[in-house]
Scaffold this active site. Structure first.
Site, mmCIF file in Angstrom:
data_model
loop_
_atom_site.group_PDB
_atom_site.id
_atom_site.type_symbol
_atom_site.label_atom_id
_atom_site.label_comp_id
_atom_site.label_asym_id
_atom_site.label_seq_id
_atom_site.Cartn_x
_atom_site.Cartn_y
_atom_site.Cartn_z
ATOM 1 C CE LYS A 189 37.359 65.391 19.121
ATOM 2 N NZ LYS A 189 37.771 64.248 18.703
ATOM 3 C CD GLU A 264 39.193 71.742 4.330
ATOM 4 O OE1 GLU A 264 37.967 71.367 3.909
ATOM 5 O OE2 GLU A 264 40.051 70.999 4.507
ATOM 6 C CB CYS A 298 37.137 67.938 2.162
ATOM 7 S SG CYS A 298 39.083 68.344 2.460
ATOM 8 C CD GLU A 395 32.348 65.437 1.718
ATOM 9 O OE1 GLU A 395 31.806 65.636 2.800
ATOM 10 O OE2 GLU A 395 33.434 65.883 1.097
#
Ligand code: ADP
Length: 492
Positions: A189, A264, A298, A395
């Site tokens: 997906k 991850e 990331c 983040e």
């Protein structure tokens, strides 16, 4: 003020695939639903894409299951699998310009970044794992008694792969490469923001000779299509790249079936500049570390730790470079920074910029929207940031740098490690002992020394702590797609 070029209408690549790819067929969603994918530079609709939900995932899993349980892919000569993967890499290379344009259109990243960065690395990753296909070997083990004991490495089965929008093509390569080499079949997906290039790659895989049902691509939304993949008993393993919050949901949902997981996730990576560093290189590294891909990495070096002896001078350079960064039309080859991927990300980042100011950090560069159309944000630098501020802990996933000052190694390591994340870190110094000491003490899956964002198909990547588990790339990246079987044969 950042240099601004007006977003213009892209030289639109053709949208050839907008349906689901299941069992080698292009098909609308069972529900007939579609969703719009948006060009983040213009906020205009690019295409209506078939929207998969649980009913479509069911069909995709059936196709993948059949291809795994009965089909040729896991059974063919391993070297032939490698050859087909090599052909896929060649086809991607042959279409690199078209793919780069499509990626840029859907994601907003500068077309030159996609053309010179993301896609070449994606090709490398597929070729690298193609090379592994016939080198996945077991061992013979000298056990006690009159036995012959050996191990086999076998494909884990059907892999559910859920990927984010920040590097759409690259994430496909990171996920398909090891899965295909191992002999797994796939239900993927792509992110709802960026479904177009994964569909194009599915067409190329079919053209390369990947048998029907081995790769299935089901664009759709997380709580529907994504959750259906995670919950489906026909999926043996889920590989996910995205946010920690979603990973928690996935882990809970996968718990019932003890499904194999690799994650991850996010980061708040420290990029550390010692006073003896090569200033030019470190300033360039600070820039790349935070701004690559509009800050949507990331592993972004979003906490810039600068030793106090050079703090003033170094910050001046970082601020000047941020102000001169070229933000604008992703299709202009001179553009360094495009728009954020969508309005939700844009709003989140602007929210953090407001929070940083409220918390008392100094806004030294940027802070505003660029233009009034498209999700463009100025390269933004906060100085006088304190460790406890939200902009130093959370983040942001955008072009927002927090600069922190430090004065000695022990203090630095303690502060750099004082985070729930542990994806990456970088150290800039000419002192080799200091570099290795920091590399050893930093709690992160990757440490760069005098460089940033250096990726290679052969070098494993992944997180400590809440940045995830499992590794991608390299030999390590194959492991999650393999089961180890021990065979013991009596010789008496
Ligand atoms: P981001 O905040 O970067 O969009 P997400 O973790 O929300 O990160 O999304 C990453 C990927 O995970 C996307 O493909 C998204 O559709 C998918 N996703 C989101 N929620 C779920 C869920 N509950 N189950 C499975 N996949 C999900």
């Amino acid at each position: 003020m950042a240099t601004v070029t007006a977003p213009r209408k892209a030289a639109t690549p053709q949208i050839r695939q907008s349906q689901l790819f299941i069992g080698g067929q292009w098909t609308p969603a069972r529900s007939g639903n579609t969703f719009d994918t948006i060009n983040p530079a213009t906020e205009e609709v690019i295409a209506a894409v078939a929207e998969a939900d649980a009913a479509d995932v069911e069909l995709a899993v059936l196709a993948a299951r059949k291809a795994f349980d009965e089909g040729p892919w896991p059974r063919m000569n391993a070297r032939e699998r490698g050859r087909i993967m090599m052909r896929l890499a060649d086809l991607i290379e042959a279409e690199i310009d078209e793919l780069a344009a499509l990626e840029s259109l859907d994601n907003g990243k500068p077309v030159s970044d996609a053309r010179l960065g993301d896609i070449p690395l994606a090709i490398e990753v597929i070729r690298y794992y193609a090379g592994w296909a016939d080198k996945i070997q077991g061992a013979t083990i000298p056990i006690n008694g009159n036995y012959f004991c050996y191990t086999r490495k076998e494909p884990v089965g059907v892999a559910g792969q859920i990927i984010p929008w920040n590097f759409p093509i690259l994430m496909v390569a990171w996920k398909w490469g090891p899965a295909l080499a191992a002999g797994c079949t796939i239900v993927m997906k792509p992110a709802e923001q960026t479904p177009l290039t994964a569909l194009r790659l599915a067409r190329l895989a079919q053209e390369a000779g990947v048998p029907d049902g081995v790769i299935n691509v089901v664009p759709g939304f997380g709580p529907t299509a994504g959750a259906a993949i995670v919950k489906h008993p026909g999926i043996d393993k889920v590989a996910f790249t995205g946010s920690g919050e979603t990973a928690q949901v996935i882990m809970r949902q996968a718990a019932d079936q003890l499904k194999r997981l690799t994650f991850e996730l996010g980061g708040k990576s420290p990029n550390i500049v010692f006073a003896d560093a090569d200033m030019d290189a470190a300033a360039a590294g600070a820039h790349v570390g935070i701004y690559l891909n509009q800050g949507q990495c990331c592993c972004a070096g979003s906490r810039l730790f600068v030793e106090d002896a050079i703090h003033g001078e170094f910050v001046e350079r970082v601020v000047a470079e941020s102000k001169s960064r070229r933000v604008g039309d992703p299709f202009d080859p001179a553009t360094q920074q495009g728009p954020q991927v969508d309005k939700a990300q844009f709003d989140k980042i602007m929210g953090y910029i407001a929070v940083g100011q409220k918390e008392g950090a100094t806004l030294a560069a940027g802070g505003g929207r660029v233009g009034d159309k498209g999700f463009f944000i100025e390269p933004t630098v906060f100085t006088n940031v304190k460790d406890e501020m939200a902009i130093a802990r959370e983040e942001i996933f955008g072009p927002v740098l927090s600069v922190l000052k430090f004065s000695d190694m022990d203090e630095l390591i303690r502060r750099a490690n004082a985070t729930n994340f542990g994806l990456a870190a970088a150290v800039w110094t000419r002192d080799i002992s200091r570099a290795h000491e920091a590399a050893k003490r930093l709690r992160a899956g990757t440490v760069w020394v005098n460089c940033y964002d250096v990726f290679d198909a052969a070098a494993p990547f992944g997180g400590f702590k809440q940045s995830g588990f499992g590794r991608e790339l390299g030999e390590k990246g194959l492991e999650p797609y393999l089961e180890h079987k021990t065979v013991t044969v009596s010789l008496s």
